[in-house]
Design a protein around this motif. Structure first.
Motif, PDB file in Angstrom:
ATOM      1  N   ALA A  86       0.842  -1.190   0.000  1.00  0.00           N
ATOM      2  CA  ALA A  86       0.000   0.000   0.000  1.00  0.00           C
ATOM      3  C   ALA A  86       0.875   1.236   0.000  1.00  0.00           C
ATOM      4  CB  ALA A  86      -0.925   0.017   1.218  1.00  0.00           C
ATOM      5  N   SER A  87       0.523   2.208  -0.855  1.00  0.00           N
ATOM      6  CA  SER A  87       1.283   3.452  -0.960  1.00  0.00           C
ATOM      7  C   SER A  87       0.328   4.627  -0.984  1.00  0.00           C
ATOM      8  CB  SER A  87       2.137   3.467  -2.239  1.00  0.00           C
ATOM      9  OG  SER A  87       3.049   2.392  -2.268  1.00  0.00           O
ATOM     10  N   VAL A  88       0.626   5.637  -0.196  1.00  0.00           N
ATOM     11  CA  VAL A  88      -0.119   6.895  -0.195  1.00  0.00           C
ATOM     12  C   VAL A  88       0.836   7.972  -0.688  1.00  0.00           C
ATOM     13  CG1 VAL A  88      -1.463   8.535   1.162  1.00  0.00           C
ATOM     14  CG2 VAL A  88      -1.487   6.101   1.765  1.00  0.00           C
ATOM     15  N   TYR A  89       0.386   8.732  -1.704  1.00  0.00           N
ATOM     16  CA  TYR A  89       1.279   9.657  -2.410  1.00  0.00           C
ATOM     17  C   TYR A  89       0.903  11.113  -2.160  1.00  0.00           C
ATOM     18  CZ  TYR A  89       2.283   5.434  -5.137  1.00  0.00           C
ATOM     19  OH  TYR A  89       2.623   4.164  -5.517  1.00  0.00           O
ATOM     20  N   GLY A  90       1.916  11.965  -2.187  1.00  0.00           N
ATOM     21  CA  GLY A  90       1.664  13.380  -2.344  1.00  0.00           C
ATOM     22  C   GLY A  90       1.136  13.622  -3.746  1.00  0.00           C
ATOM     23  N   LEU A  91       0.338  14.649  -3.942  1.00  0.00           N
ATOM     24  CA  LEU A  91      -0.346  14.857  -5.221  1.00  0.00           C
ATOM     25  C   LEU A  91       0.622  15.022  -6.393  1.00  0.00           C
ATOM     26  CD1 LEU A  91      -3.299  17.192  -4.176  1.00  0.00           C
ATOM     27  CD2 LEU A  91      -3.397  14.774  -4.811  1.00  0.00           C
ATOM     28  N   ALA A  92       1.809  15.541  -6.126  1.00  0.00           N
ATOM     29  CA  ALA A  92       2.800  15.701  -7.189  1.00  0.00           C
ATOM     30  C   ALA A  92       3.861  14.608  -7.139  1.00  0.00           C
ATOM     31  CB  ALA A  92       3.458  17.071  -7.100  1.00  0.00           C
ATOM     32  N   GLY A  93       3.592  13.548  -6.380  1.00  0.00           N
ATOM     33  CA  GLY A  93       4.541  12.451  -6.295  1.00  0.00           C
ATOM     34  C   GLY A  93       5.789  12.767  -5.502  1.00  0.00           C
ATOM     35  N   GLU A  94       5.759  13.907  -4.795  1.00  0.00           N
ATOM     36  CA  GLU A  94       6.956  14.350  -4.089  1.00  0.00           C
ATOM     37  C   GLU A  94       7.227  13.529  -2.831  1.00  0.00           C
ATOM     38  OE1 GLU A  94       3.553  16.343  -2.052  1.00  0.00           O
ATOM     39  OE2 GLU A  94       4.067  15.756  -4.099  1.00  0.00           O
ATOM     40  N   ILE A 109       4.282   7.302   1.304  1.00  0.00           N
ATOM     41  CA  ILE A 109       4.340   6.509   2.528  1.00  0.00           C
ATOM     42  C   ILE A 109       3.879   5.104   2.160  1.00  0.00           C
ATOM     43  CG2 ILE A 109       3.424   6.219   4.865  1.00  0.00           C
ATOM     44  CD1 ILE A 109       2.980   9.249   4.921  1.00  0.00           C
ATOM     45  N   GLU A 110       4.701   4.110   2.446  1.00  0.00           N
ATOM     46  CA  GLU A 110       4.410   2.752   1.987  1.00  0.00           C
ATOM     47  C   GLU A 110       4.395   1.768   3.147  1.00  0.00           C
ATOM     48  OE1 GLU A 110       6.126   2.784  -2.550  1.00  0.00           O
ATOM     49  OE2 GLU A 110       7.461   2.068  -0.962  1.00  0.00           O
ATOM     50  N   GLU A 111       3.537   0.763   3.016  1.00  0.00           N
ATOM     51  CA  GLU A 111       3.495  -0.360   3.946  1.00  0.00           C
ATOM     52  C   GLU A 111       3.464  -1.643   3.137  1.00  0.00           C
ATOM     53  OE1 GLU A 111       3.443  -1.059   7.288  1.00  0.00           O
ATOM     54  OE2 GLU A 111       4.027   1.017   7.688  1.00  0.00           O
ATOM     55  N   VAL A 112       4.250  -2.621   3.560  1.00  0.00           N
ATOM     56  CA  VAL A 112       4.288  -3.926   2.900  1.00  0.00           C
ATOM     57  C   VAL A 112       4.042  -4.992   3.959  1.00  0.00           C
ATOM     58  CG1 VAL A 112       5.679  -5.548   1.570  1.00  0.00           C
ATOM     59  CG2 VAL A 112       5.916  -3.091   1.179  1.00  0.00           C
ATOM     60  N   LEU A 158      -0.252   3.274   8.262  1.00  0.00           N
ATOM     61  CA  LEU A 158      -0.073   4.387   7.326  1.00  0.00           C
ATOM     62  C   LEU A 158      -0.425   5.719   7.983  1.00  0.00           C
ATOM     63  CD1 LEU A 158      -1.595   2.760   4.102  1.00  0.00           C
ATOM     64  CD2 LEU A 158       0.783   3.490   4.372  1.00  0.00           C
ATOM     65  N   LEU A 159      -1.511   5.734   8.736  1.00  0.00           N
ATOM     66  CA  LEU A 159      -1.914   6.972   9.425  1.00  0.00           C
ATOM     67  C   LEU A 159      -0.889   7.371  10.474  1.00  0.00           C
ATOM     68  CD1 LEU A 159      -5.742   6.306   9.844  1.00  0.00           C
ATOM     69  CD2 LEU A 159      -4.668   7.991   8.332  1.00  0.00           C
TER      70      LEU A 159
END
Length: 321
Positions: free
Chosen positions: A245-253, A256-259, A306-307
């Motif tokens: 699972a990956s949560v991204y900044g809107l510009a991909g900058e 945050i990932e969890e495996v 993630l939170l």
């Protein structure tokens, strides 16, 4: 209509009864606004559910990735058929990989997740918002208006468009896709005809249901809408579930990932869209309920981590109405 036709033919096979397609136009079909502005929540589902509630049809076929994670009262997802290819595909005229596109190339997509993933790989590229059917999107690359577009592999496989464009499949380990991508949801009313519910249940694929339940639990746990910049993919392999699972900044900058990888016990899959006679619905049988609870627990745990690492700062947290 194409994916609904696949389900209709399978339902005819298991029920022995004819199935008629009823075309219903949703807001997502007619509103040409950007999905990032619409928010996505419910735009492909609301009008269909209203028609079902008025008994104008007996069941609905959704792309699961477009469904809000909260299930409305009185409605039930009676089957998740065998999942198609969940990957994203980059389409270009000459097959140049995303990493090697010329600087300043224009890439078309309307998905905030895909925008973030493209820019994370190539921050120098230009993004063009893209709506419309598959053929019209692909034609814009053929005509040279866009250098590349990003589409779902499952949609391309179902539609089989005739196009000279070259496909580049993105690896799910580095490019997790939308929760439920490649999967369908067959939805009906909880108080519907028992024979219909039993027939739909035969289309259910337990491993698919487990995997997409994990993915949607992650999305629900971080309270992100179904078009937020979140990629999550779960797969089952040899008695283990593997989740990224990956949560991204809107510009991909930022990402945050969890495996996670852990042992699970899942029913064996059926043949294609149809489960063996007498196998029951993995969502409703006692062991199936335990499996789905386990899947939700896995997804909720990933969302919580993630939170804790700041995912809420990267997404617009939406109420999944």
């Amino acid at each position: 209509m194409t994916q609904s036709s696949h389900v209709a033919r399978a339902l005819e096979q298991v029920s022995g009864r004819p199935v008629e397609l009823v075309e219903i136009v949703s807001e997502g079909d007619t509103n040409r606004g950007s999905l990032s502005q619409l928010g996505g929540t419910g735009v492909f589902a609301t009008s269909l559910r209203e028609s079902l509630k008025r008994r104008e049809c007996d069941l609905l076929v959704h792309s699961l990735k477009d469904l809000p994670t909260a299930q409305p009262e009185g409605f039930v997802i009676a089957a998740n058929p065998l999942r198609a290819d969940p990957r994203d595909v980059i389409l270009t005229a000459d097959g140049t990989p995303l990493e090697n596109l010329p600087e300043g190339s224009v890439v078309g997509t309307g998905s905030p997740r895909r925008i973030a993933q493209v820019l994370r790989v190539r921050p120098d590229l230009e993004i063009h918002d893209l709506r419309g059917n598959v053929d019209s999107r692909m034609q814009r690359v053929v005509d040279g208006e866009l250098t590349a577009i990003v589409l779902a592999a499952a949609g391309l496989a179902r539609l089989r468009p005739d196009s000279p464009l070259v496909y580049e499949n993105r690896d799910l380990d580095g490019w997790p896709t939308a929760a439920g991508q490649g999967a369908l949801a067959v939805e009906t009313l909880e108080d519907g005809d028992p024979d219909l519910l039993a027939a739909i249940a035969m289309l259910d694929d337990a491993p698919t249901r487990f995997a997409v339940t994990v993915e949607r639990a992650v999305l629900a746990g971080i309270e992100a809408g179904c078009h937020a910049p979140v990629g999550v993919h779960a797969r089952l392999d040899g008695g283990r579930v593997h989740v990224r699972a990956s949560v991204y900044g809107l510009a991909g900058e930022r990402a945050i990932e969890e495996v996670l990888s852990e042992d699970v016990s899942i029913d064996t899959p059926g043949e294609g869209y149809i489960r063996p006679q007498g196998s029951g619905n993995g969502a409703d049988a006692a062991d199936g309920v335990d499996q789905i609870d386990h899947a939700r627990d896995i997804g909720n745990g990933i969302a919580r981590r993630l939170l804790e690492r700041g995912a809420a700062d990267l997404v617009s947290r939406e109420s999944p109405l």
